[in-house]
Scaffold this motif. Structure first.
Motif, PDB file in Angstrom:
ATOM      1  N   PRO A 137      29.030 -44.363  15.551  1.00  0.00           N
ATOM      2  CA  PRO A 137      27.897 -44.989  14.860  1.00  0.00           C
ATOM      3  C   PRO A 137      28.319 -46.036  13.851  1.00  0.00           C
ATOM      4  O   PRO A 137      27.627 -47.052  13.675  1.00  0.00           O
ATOM      5  CB  PRO A 137      27.189 -43.804  14.184  1.00  0.00           C
ATOM      6  N   ILE A 138      29.460 -45.834  13.200  1.00  0.00           N
ATOM      7  CA  ILE A 138      29.932 -46.816  12.224  1.00  0.00           C
ATOM      8  C   ILE A 138      30.393 -48.086  12.931  1.00  0.00           C
ATOM      9  O   ILE A 138      30.030 -49.208  12.546  1.00  0.00           O
ATOM     10  CB  ILE A 138      31.064 -46.216  11.375  1.00  0.00           C
ATOM     11  N   LEU A 139      31.183 -47.929  13.979  1.00  0.00           N
ATOM     12  CA  LEU A 139      31.688 -49.089  14.727  1.00  0.00           C
ATOM     13  C   LEU A 139      30.543 -49.908  15.324  1.00  0.00           C
ATOM     14  O   LEU A 139      30.474 -51.135  15.158  1.00  0.00           O
ATOM     15  CB  LEU A 139      32.645 -48.603  15.815  1.00  0.00           C
ATOM     16  N   LEU A 140      29.636 -49.244  16.012  1.00  0.00           N
ATOM     17  CA  LEU A 140      28.569 -49.950  16.715  1.00  0.00           C
ATOM     18  C   LEU A 140      27.584 -50.599  15.746  1.00  0.00           C
ATOM     19  O   LEU A 140      27.100 -51.713  15.992  1.00  0.00           O
ATOM     20  CB  LEU A 140      27.850 -48.990  17.660  1.00  0.00           C
ATOM     21  N   ASN A 141      27.280 -49.935  14.637  1.00  0.00           N
ATOM     22  CA  ASN A 141      26.372 -50.529  13.655  1.00  0.00           C
ATOM     23  C   ASN A 141      27.026 -51.703  12.940  1.00  0.00           C
ATOM     24  O   ASN A 141      26.348 -52.689  12.624  1.00  0.00           O
ATOM     25  CB  ASN A 141      25.914 -49.474  12.641  1.00  0.00           C
ATOM     26  N   THR A 142      28.318 -51.621  12.676  1.00  0.00           N
ATOM     27  CA  THR A 142      29.014 -52.753  12.061  1.00  0.00           C
ATOM     28  C   THR A 142      29.011 -53.958  12.995  1.00  0.00           C
ATOM     29  O   THR A 142      28.734 -55.089  12.563  1.00  0.00           O
ATOM     30  CB  THR A 142      30.458 -52.361  11.712  1.00  0.00           C
ATOM     31  N   ALA A 143      29.314 -53.727  14.272  1.00  0.00           N
ATOM     32  CA  ALA A 143      29.300 -54.831  15.245  1.00  0.00           C
ATOM     33  C   ALA A 143      27.906 -55.430  15.366  1.00  0.00           C
ATOM     34  O   ALA A 143      27.749 -56.661  15.436  1.00  0.00           O
ATOM     35  CB  ALA A 143      29.785 -54.323  16.602  1.00  0.00           C
ATOM     36  N   ALA A 144      26.876 -54.584  15.362  1.00  0.00           N
ATOM     37  CA  ALA A 144      25.494 -55.090  15.432  1.00  0.00           C
ATOM     38  C   ALA A 144      25.161 -55.919  14.194  1.00  0.00           C
ATOM     39  O   ALA A 144      24.466 -56.941  14.282  1.00  0.00           O
ATOM     40  CB  ALA A 144      24.520 -53.932  15.578  1.00  0.00           C
ATOM     41  N   GLY A 145      25.656 -55.499  13.021  1.00  0.00           N
ATOM     42  CA  GLY A 145      25.411 -56.261  11.804  1.00  0.00           C
ATOM     43  C   GLY A 145      26.043 -57.637  11.848  1.00  0.00           C
ATOM     44  O   GLY A 145      25.437 -58.629  11.388  1.00  0.00           O
ATOM     45  N   VAL A 146      27.253 -57.735  12.390  1.00  0.00           N
ATOM     46  CA  VAL A 146      27.910 -59.038  12.514  1.00  0.00           C
ATOM     47  C   VAL A 146      27.122 -59.946  13.446  1.00  0.00           C
ATOM     48  O   VAL A 146      26.915 -61.138  13.167  1.00  0.00           O
ATOM     49  CB  VAL A 146      29.356 -58.868  13.013  1.00  0.00           C
ATOM     50  N   ARG A 147      26.650 -59.404  14.559  1.00  0.00           N
ATOM     51  CA  ARG A 147      25.890 -60.219  15.516  1.00  0.00           C
ATOM     52  C   ARG A 147      24.561 -60.701  14.937  1.00  0.00           C
ATOM     53  O   ARG A 147      24.055 -61.742  15.348  1.00  0.00           O
ATOM     54  CB  ARG A 147      25.637 -59.413  16.799  1.00  0.00           C
TER      55      ARG A 147
END
Length: 251
Positions: A137-147
């Motif tokens: 959840p941390i990895l995927l939410n961080t990547a979504a935030g960058v996008r």
């Protein structure tokens, strides 16, 4: 203010309804003098009050919270940088997304036998399993935030000749903190679920260990009291994560 009061009243009513269902279930499916009486709300609350007066319980709580913090810290150390990379480079995202989604769908508990054989019993396998559970959840939410960053922010940083480090520190990280905190909240919920079975891996302290101990002693009212205490502590951790997220979003 009125809205907060209404929400508090409705939340309290929901908890009272849950307590009523618990009492009704014990009364309906159990016998008054049978084993089920030990699982009743009355017996559970009495045992909970006794446990709260026992210093040993606070030791188990402290050990479990330490494991949660270590597992969450490891997941943040790995997940946030990796999420920033994945979110910043489309080709890297395309190359890693299938693998990440595949690993994410494997239950962390299914790794328990493998991890115990490789690391033995103790805290190390628990840290690994908790970090593995909290990572996604941390990895995927961080990547979504960058996008989802506003491209104009990045264009402005380039027009001001900002270095990559300055862009990361001044634009990207502040822009994704809200998404990271969302991932942290989701991760805490997963960690709290995974923690109890992980603490049944031959350790001698923690909430999961204490659950096994009450079962072995046939102290069923204490067992239910521990279940209730685990729920209360998990609720408090989630409330803390929600408060941090609200404070950042409205800052």
């Amino acid at each position: 203010m009125r809205r907060h009061v209404v929400h508090a009243v409705l939340g309290s009513a929901g908890l009272a309804g849950l307590l009523l269902l618990w009492w009704a279930g014990v009364q309906t499916f159990g016998e008054a003098d049978g084993l089920s009486a030990r699982f009743s709300p009355q017996a559970t609350l009495a045992s909970l009050l006794e446990l709260l007066g026992d210093a040993e319980v606070y030791g188990h709580i402290g050990v479990s919270l330490k494991r949660i913090l270590v597992g969450l810290a490891l997941a943040l150390l790995i997940g946030v940088p990796l999420g920033l990379l994945v979110g910043s480079y489309r080709y890297l995202e395309a190359a890693t997304t299938p693998a990440f989604q595949f690993l994410r769908m494997i239950s962390p508990l299914s790794w328990m036998p493998v991890v115990v054989m490789l690391m033995g019993v103790g805290d190390q396998p628990i840290y690994f399993l908790l970090a593995f559970a909290a990572l996604w959840p941390i990895l995927l939410n961080t990547a979504a935030g960058v996008r989802q960053l506003d491209p104009r922010w990045l264009q402005l940083s380039r027009s001001l000749s900002a270095t990559r480090w300055e862009t990361l520190r001044k634009v990207i990280i502040p822009g994704v903190i809200g998404h990271v905190l969302t991932g942290v909240r989701l991760a805490i919920g997963i960690l709290w679920i995974v923690l109890v079975p992980c603490e049944m891996l031959g350790v001698s302290a923690g909430l999961g260990y204490f659950i096994l101990d009450t079962r072995d002693r046939l102290a069923y009212s204490e067992l239910m009291a521990m279940v209730l205490l685990i729920g209360v502590l998990g609720f408090m951790l989630d409330a803390l994560a929600r408060a941090l997220h609200r404070r950042w979003v409205h800052a």
